[in-house]
Write an enzyme that holds these catalytic residues in place. Structure first.
Site, PDB file in Angstrom:
ATOM      1  N   ASP A  35      44.948   1.368   4.190  1.00 26.28           N
ATOM      2  CA  ASP A  35      43.732   1.961   3.625  1.00 26.28           C
ATOM      3  C   ASP A  35      44.123   2.945   2.526  1.00 26.28           C
ATOM      4  OD1 ASP A  35      40.581   2.330   4.825  1.00 26.28           O
ATOM      5  OD2 ASP A  35      41.323   3.820   3.395  1.00 26.28           O
ATOM      6  N   ILE A  36      43.382   2.917   1.422  1.00 24.90           N
ATOM      7  CA  ILE A  36      43.697   3.767   0.269  1.00 24.90           C
ATOM      8  C   ILE A  36      43.417   5.248   0.567  1.00 24.90           C
ATOM      9  CG2 ILE A  36      41.446   3.722  -0.909  1.00 24.90           C
ATOM     10  CD1 ILE A  36      42.997   2.937  -3.479  1.00 24.90           C
ATOM     11  N   HIS A 105      35.891  -6.161   8.107  1.00 22.52           N
ATOM     12  CA  HIS A 105      37.247  -5.617   8.215  1.00 22.52           C
ATOM     13  C   HIS A 105      37.368  -4.772   9.462  1.00 22.52           C
ATOM     14  CE1 HIS A 105      34.834  -2.818   5.784  1.00 22.52           C
ATOM     15  NE2 HIS A 105      35.499  -1.844   6.389  1.00 22.52           N
ATOM     16  N   HIS A 107      39.389  -1.578  11.002  1.00 18.22           N
ATOM     17  CA  HIS A 107      40.278  -0.449  10.775  1.00 18.22           C
ATOM     18  C   HIS A 107      41.199  -0.359  11.995  1.00 18.22           C
ATOM     19  CE1 HIS A 107      37.815   1.717   7.603  1.00 18.22           C
ATOM     20  NE2 HIS A 107      36.872   0.949   8.126  1.00 18.22           N
TER      21      HIS A 107
HETATM   22  P1  AMP Z   1      34.247   0.954   5.534  1.00 18.63           P
HETATM   23  O1  AMP Z   1      33.815   2.313   5.048  1.00 18.63           O
HETATM   24  O2  AMP Z   1      34.275   0.779   7.018  1.00 18.63           O
HETATM   25  O3  AMP Z   1      33.447  -0.134   4.831  1.00 18.63           O
HETATM   26  O4  AMP Z   1      35.756   0.811   5.112  1.00 18.63           O
HETATM   27  C1  AMP Z   1      36.169   0.564   3.815  1.00 18.63           C
HETATM   28  C2  AMP Z   1      37.530   1.163   3.679  1.00 18.63           C
HETATM   29  O5  AMP Z   1      38.139   0.590   2.545  1.00 18.63           O
HETATM   30  C3  AMP Z   1      37.538   2.683   3.481  1.00 18.63           C
HETATM   31  O6  AMP Z   1      38.277   3.293   4.545  1.00 18.63           O
HETATM   32  C4  AMP Z   1      38.242   2.862   2.124  1.00 18.63           C
HETATM   33  O7  AMP Z   1      39.116   3.977   2.090  1.00 18.63           O
HETATM   34  C5  AMP Z   1      38.997   1.551   1.983  1.00 18.63           C
HETATM   35  N1  AMP Z   1      39.279   1.119   0.621  1.00 18.63           N
HETATM   36  C6  AMP Z   1      38.434   1.138  -0.432  1.00 18.63           C
HETATM   37  N2  AMP Z   1      39.048   0.616  -1.511  1.00 18.63           N
HETATM   38  C7  AMP Z   1      40.307   0.270  -1.126  1.00 18.63           C
HETATM   39  C8  AMP Z   1      41.421  -0.317  -1.787  1.00 18.63           C
HETATM   40  N3  AMP Z   1      41.390  -0.668  -3.088  1.00 18.63           N
HETATM   41  N4  AMP Z   1      42.557  -0.516  -1.077  1.00 18.63           N
HETATM   42  C9  AMP Z   1      42.625  -0.170   0.231  1.00 18.63           C
HETATM   43  N5  AMP Z   1      41.590   0.369   0.919  1.00 18.63           N
HETATM   44  C10 AMP Z   1      40.458   0.591   0.244  1.00 18.63           C
END
Ligand code: AMP
Ligand code: ZN
Length: 118
Positions: A35-36, A105, A107
């Site tokens: 996760d970023i 997705h 986590h």
């Molecule tokens: P959600 O809020 O459950 O939809 O999770 C989306 C997740 O994607 C969040 O924790 C973000 O930090 C993560 N995220 C967004 N863009 C990226 C990216 N380019 N690479 C990796 N993680 C990302």
């Protein structure tokens, strides 16, 4: 068609390699990457290569790939060595639950004390 890549989807772009990601594991049906904006020492996202808006929609359409996502979450936990202490698998579903990317997705969170939620 159901499950087809969406041009405007961030995670479909990661699956296609159009956006970089720190990939920790890949299978024929899934990709796992960091996760970023990590919320724990281990914070990895496991996504299906197919596009469905959330985990329940994926499960209704493709139970096998849903199982692949869960199995991979466990493999990631073992790889990251958080399986012994414990880890959490989260599927935020819908904006009110904090979902921001509408491609299913999981986590995988671990490496610190995770407060009990429910
Ligand atoms: P959600 O809020 O459950 O939809 O999770 C989306 C997740 O994607 C969040 O924790 C973000 O930090 C993560 N995220 C967004 N863009 C990226 C990216 N380019 N690479 C990796 N993680 C990302
Ligand atoms: Zn997608």
């Amino acid at each position: 068609m159901a499950g087809e890549p969406q041009d405007d989807c961030l995670f479909c772009k990661i699956v296609k390699g159009e956006i970089p990601a720190t990939v920790v594991r890949e299978t024929a049906t899934t990709v796992a990457f960091r996760d970023i904006n990590p919320q724990a020492p281990t914070h990895v996202l496991v996504i299906p290569r197919v596009h469905y808006k959330d985990a329940a929609t994926l499960a209704a359409a493709d139970p096998e790939v849903t199982a692949d996502v869960l199995r991979e979450a466990g493999e990631v936990a073992a790889l990251e060595k958080v399986d012994g202490t414990g880890y959490r698998i989260v599927f935020n579903t819908g904006p009110g639950a904090g979902q921001t990317v509408f491609h299913a997705h999981a986590h995988v969170l671990g490496g610190r004390d995770l407060q009990r939620l429910v």
